[in-house]
Motif scaffolding. Structure first.
Motif, PDB file in Angstrom:
ATOM      1  N   GLN A 113       0.831  -1.199   0.000  1.00 37.67           N
ATOM      2  CA  GLN A 113       0.000   0.000   0.000  1.00 37.67           C
ATOM      3  C   GLN A 113       0.871   1.256   0.000  1.00 37.67           C
ATOM      4  OE1 GLN A 113      -2.684   0.172   3.241  1.00 37.67           O
ATOM      5  NE2 GLN A 113      -3.819   1.930   2.432  1.00 37.67           N
ATOM      6  N   LYS A 114       0.549   2.128  -0.939  1.00 37.88           N
ATOM      7  CA  LYS A 114       1.315   3.361  -1.032  1.00 37.88           C
ATOM      8  C   LYS A 114       1.012   4.275   0.146  1.00 37.88           C
ATOM      9  CE  LYS A 114       1.584   3.460  -6.081  1.00 37.88           C
ATOM     10  NZ  LYS A 114       1.293   4.240  -7.295  1.00 37.88           N
ATOM     11  N   LYS A 115       2.002   4.992   0.623  1.00 42.83           N
ATOM     12  CA  LYS A 115       1.816   5.948   1.715  1.00 42.83           C
ATOM     13  C   LYS A 115       1.087   7.195   1.188  1.00 42.83           C
ATOM     14  CE  LYS A 115       5.856   4.659   4.439  1.00 42.83           C
ATOM     15  NZ  LYS A 115       7.119   5.147   5.053  1.00 42.83           N
ATOM     16  N   ARG A 116       0.084   7.626   1.937  1.00 40.90           N
ATOM     17  CA  ARG A 116      -0.649   8.822   1.547  1.00 40.90           C
ATOM     18  C   ARG A 116       0.193  10.070   1.803  1.00 40.90           C
ATOM     19  NH1 ARG A 116      -6.874   8.015   3.678  1.00 40.90           N
ATOM     20  NH2 ARG A 116      -7.356   6.182   2.401  1.00 40.90           N
ATOM     21  N   SER A 117       0.144  11.000   0.859  1.00 40.20           N
ATOM     22  CA  SER A 117       0.901  12.242   1.008  1.00 40.20           C
ATOM     23  C   SER A 117       0.207  13.167   2.008  1.00 40.20           C
ATOM     24  CB  SER A 117       1.023  12.945  -0.341  1.00 40.20           C
ATOM     25  OG  SER A 117       1.602  14.216  -0.180  1.00 40.20           O
ATOM     26  N   ILE A 118       0.978  13.801   2.838  1.00 38.24           N
ATOM     27  CA  ILE A 118       0.417  14.777   3.796  1.00 38.24           C
ATOM     28  C   ILE A 118       0.395  16.184   3.212  1.00 38.24           C
ATOM     29  CG2 ILE A 118       1.188  13.401   5.751  1.00 38.24           C
ATOM     30  CD1 ILE A 118       3.403  15.515   6.148  1.00 38.24           C
ATOM     31  N   GLN A 119       0.794  16.295   1.954  1.00 38.04           N
ATOM     32  CA  GLN A 119       0.849  17.622   1.347  1.00 38.04           C
ATOM     33  C   GLN A 119      -0.503  18.329   1.335  1.00 38.04           C
ATOM     34  OE1 GLN A 119       2.703  17.651  -2.487  1.00 38.04           O
ATOM     35  NE2 GLN A 119       2.657  19.877  -2.672  1.00 38.04           N
ATOM     36  N   PRO A 120      -1.624  17.630   1.022  1.00 41.19           N
ATOM     37  CA  PRO A 120      -2.918  18.329   1.072  1.00 41.19           C
ATOM     38  C   PRO A 120      -3.228  18.885   2.455  1.00 41.19           C
ATOM     39  CG  PRO A 120      -3.128  16.290  -0.158  1.00 41.19           C
ATOM     40  CD  PRO A 120      -1.772  16.261   0.481  1.00 41.19           C
ATOM     41  N   LEU A 121      -2.864  18.129   3.502  1.00 42.50           N
ATOM     42  CA  LEU A 121      -3.104  18.621   4.854  1.00 42.50           C
ATOM     43  C   LEU A 121      -2.288  19.869   5.133  1.00 42.50           C
ATOM     44  CD1 LEU A 121      -3.172  15.257   6.861  1.00 42.50           C
ATOM     45  CD2 LEU A 121      -5.100  16.690   6.183  1.00 42.50           C
ATOM     46  N   ILE A 122      -1.056  19.889   4.608  1.00 40.50           N
ATOM     47  CA  ILE A 122      -0.204  21.062   4.805  1.00 40.50           C
ATOM     48  C   ILE A 122      -0.824  22.284   4.149  1.00 40.50           C
ATOM     49  CG2 ILE A 122       2.040  22.079   4.267  1.00 40.50           C
ATOM     50  CD1 ILE A 122       3.248  19.292   4.520  1.00 40.50           C
ATOM     51  N   TRP A 123      -1.359  22.126   2.926  1.00 45.41           N
ATOM     52  CA  TRP A 123      -1.962  23.252   2.229  1.00 45.41           C
ATOM     53  C   TRP A 123      -3.219  23.754   2.944  1.00 45.41           C
ATOM     54  CZ3 TRP A 123       0.457  26.289  -0.772  1.00 45.41           C
ATOM     55  CH2 TRP A 123       1.475  25.829  -1.607  1.00 45.41           C
ATOM     56  N   ILE A 124      -3.998  22.802   3.463  1.00 41.85           N
ATOM     57  CA  ILE A 124      -5.188  23.205   4.217  1.00 41.85           C
ATOM     58  C   ILE A 124      -4.794  24.019   5.442  1.00 41.85           C
ATOM     59  CG2 ILE A 124      -7.113  22.341   5.616  1.00 41.85           C
ATOM     60  CD1 ILE A 124      -7.308  19.982   3.674  1.00 41.85           C
ATOM     61  N   PHE A 125      -3.738  23.566   6.128  1.00 38.52           N
ATOM     62  CA  PHE A 125      -3.264  24.277   7.313  1.00 38.52           C
ATOM     63  C   PHE A 125      -2.779  25.674   6.941  1.00 38.52           C
ATOM     64  CE2 PHE A 125       0.263  25.519  10.101  1.00 38.52           C
ATOM     65  CZ  PHE A 125      -0.392  25.529  11.317  1.00 38.52           C
ATOM     66  N   VAL A 126      -2.062  25.775   5.836  1.00 44.08           N
ATOM     67  CA  VAL A 126      -1.542  27.075   5.404  1.00 44.08           C
ATOM     68  C   VAL A 126      -2.682  28.025   5.065  1.00 44.08           C
ATOM     69  CG1 VAL A 126      -0.258  28.256   3.573  1.00 44.08           C
ATOM     70  CG2 VAL A 126       0.665  26.180   4.598  1.00 44.08           C
ATOM     71  N   LEU A 127      -3.694  27.516   4.357  1.00 44.64           N
ATOM     72  CA  LEU A 127      -4.826  28.362   3.987  1.00 44.64           C
ATOM     73  C   LEU A 127      -5.602  28.831   5.212  1.00 44.64           C
ATOM     74  CD1 LEU A 127      -6.176  26.449   0.844  1.00 44.64           C
ATOM     75  CD2 LEU A 127      -4.952  28.634   0.892  1.00 44.64           C
ATOM     76  N   CYS A 128      -5.670  27.976   6.223  1.00 43.84           N
ATOM     77  CA  CYS A 128      -6.399  28.362   7.438  1.00 43.84           C
ATOM     78  C   CYS A 128      -5.631  29.385   8.267  1.00 43.84           C
ATOM     79  CB  CYS A 128      -6.694  27.123   8.285  1.00 43.84           C
ATOM     80  SG  CYS A 128      -7.898  25.991   7.552  1.00 43.84           S
ATOM     81  N   ILE A 129      -4.323  29.248   8.308  1.00 43.59           N
ATOM     82  CA  ILE A 129      -3.522  30.104   9.182  1.00 43.59           C
ATOM     83  C   ILE A 129      -3.143  31.417   8.515  1.00 43.59           C
ATOM     84  CG2 ILE A 129      -1.218  29.319   8.533  1.00 43.59           C
ATOM     85  CD1 ILE A 129      -2.502  29.852  12.120  1.00 43.59           C
ATOM     86  N   ALA A 130      -3.228  31.476   7.159  1.00 45.60           N
ATOM     87  CA  ALA A 130      -2.777  32.668   6.442  1.00 45.60           C
ATOM     88  C   ALA A 130      -3.512  33.935   6.867  1.00 45.60           C
ATOM     89  CB  ALA A 130      -2.905  32.451   4.935  1.00 45.60           C
ATOM     90  N   PRO A 131      -4.863  33.930   6.987  1.00 50.07           N
ATOM     91  CA  PRO A 131      -5.540  35.164   7.412  1.00 50.07           C
ATOM     92  C   PRO A 131      -5.114  35.634   8.793  1.00 50.07           C
ATOM     93  CG  PRO A 131      -7.108  33.601   6.470  1.00 50.07           C
ATOM     94  CD  PRO A 131      -5.822  32.863   6.665  1.00 50.07           C
ATOM     95  N   VAL A 132      -4.864  34.682   9.690  1.00 54.04           N
ATOM     96  CA  VAL A 132      -4.435  35.054  11.034  1.00 54.04           C
ATOM     97  C   VAL A 132      -3.064  35.709  10.999  1.00 54.04           C
ATOM     98  CG1 VAL A 132      -3.917  34.186  13.344  1.00 54.04           C
ATOM     99  CG2 VAL A 132      -5.798  33.185  12.021  1.00 54.04           C
ATOM    100  N   VAL A 133      -2.158  35.127  10.218  1.00 51.33           N
ATOM    101  CA  VAL A 133      -0.815  35.691  10.096  1.00 51.33           C
ATOM    102  C   VAL A 133      -0.872  37.082   9.471  1.00 51.33           C
ATOM    103  CG1 VAL A 133       1.435  35.395   8.986  1.00 51.33           C
ATOM    104  CG2 VAL A 133       0.271  33.425   9.978  1.00 51.33           C
TER     105      VAL A 133
END
Length: 223
Positions: free
Chosen positions: A13-33
């Motif tokens: 089984q291929k390992k799932r990439s965490i990159q989508p989670l990283i982008w979601i986190f960045v989009l959520c935190i960007a307005p606060v920053v």
């Protein structure tokens, strides 16, 4: 002879990439920053320009006096209760019945500011409080007949309009304190904005008054 063949092993089984989670986190935190940077590092230019008014807020706001404290009459001598205009924005000025040039200029500014409000024009009324018994000139009646014209007692008006609202009020006599500014009463009946004395011509003051009124009508959920 039975061949000893083993079944193929399943694909790992291929390992799932965490990159989508990283982008979601960045989009959520960007307005606060961005908000923190705008607040603490104004040099970055992220903070919006401060909103300023031409008029000065009346602090504290004062409720419109009842009819027994502010005796007003129409030009025909009928009593008028200023509280009856609650539910609308009231553009207010006070001056002598003879209406000198400075008086006409105020009536002109308020009329044009009112007329320029488009679909919001019915949310606004104009009132001229006349401080004496002098007849209103015919030309003024013809030009500004849609303004509600009421006769008032200057002493009562001073208690409502001029206390702690006019800059350097101690150097102005009662007539000047009443006749130089213009005011706005909100739909709840509170005196809330004053346009202080200004030597600028109507061509300069008019757009400023109109802009302040437009902001109030745009942002208000009342009236």
């Amino acid at each position: 002879m039975v061949s000893n063949t083993s079944s193929p092993s399943p694909n790992p089984q291929k390992k799932r990439s965490i990159q989508p989670l990283i982008w979601i986190f960045v989009l959520c935190i960007a307005p606060v920053v961005a908000a923190l940077l705008a607040y603490y590092v104004p040099a970055l230019g992220l903070r919006p320009d401060e909103v300023t008014n031409y008029g000065k807020l009346v602090q504290p706001q004062r409720p419109t006096p009842p009819a027994n404290e502010l005796n007003l009459t129409t030009l025909d001598g009928e009593p008028f209760d200023l509280q009856s205009l609650q539910g609308q924005w009231v553009l207010l000025t006070a001056d002598q019945g003879a209406c000198p040039e400075s008086c006409v200029e105020k009536l002109f500014i308020l009329r044009n500011s009112h007329a320029s409000q488009g679909k919001n024009v019915d949310r606004v009324v104009r009132v001229w409080l006349i401080t004496d018994d002098t007849p209103v000139p015919g030309k003024v009646m013809e030009a500004y007949g849609s303004t509600i014209m009421l006769r008032a007692q200057p002493e009562q008006l001073a208690q409502f309009l001029t206390i702690n609202t006019v800059d350097n009020a101690d150097t102005l006599n009662q007539t000047q304190a009443l006749t130089q500014p213009m005011w706005i009463i909100d739909p709840l009946g509170n005196l809330m904005l004053e346009f202080p004395p200004d030597d600028a011509p109507a061509e300069v003051r008019g757009p400023e008054v109109r802009q302040d009124l437009s902001k109030l009508l745009y942002n208000s959920r009342i009236g």
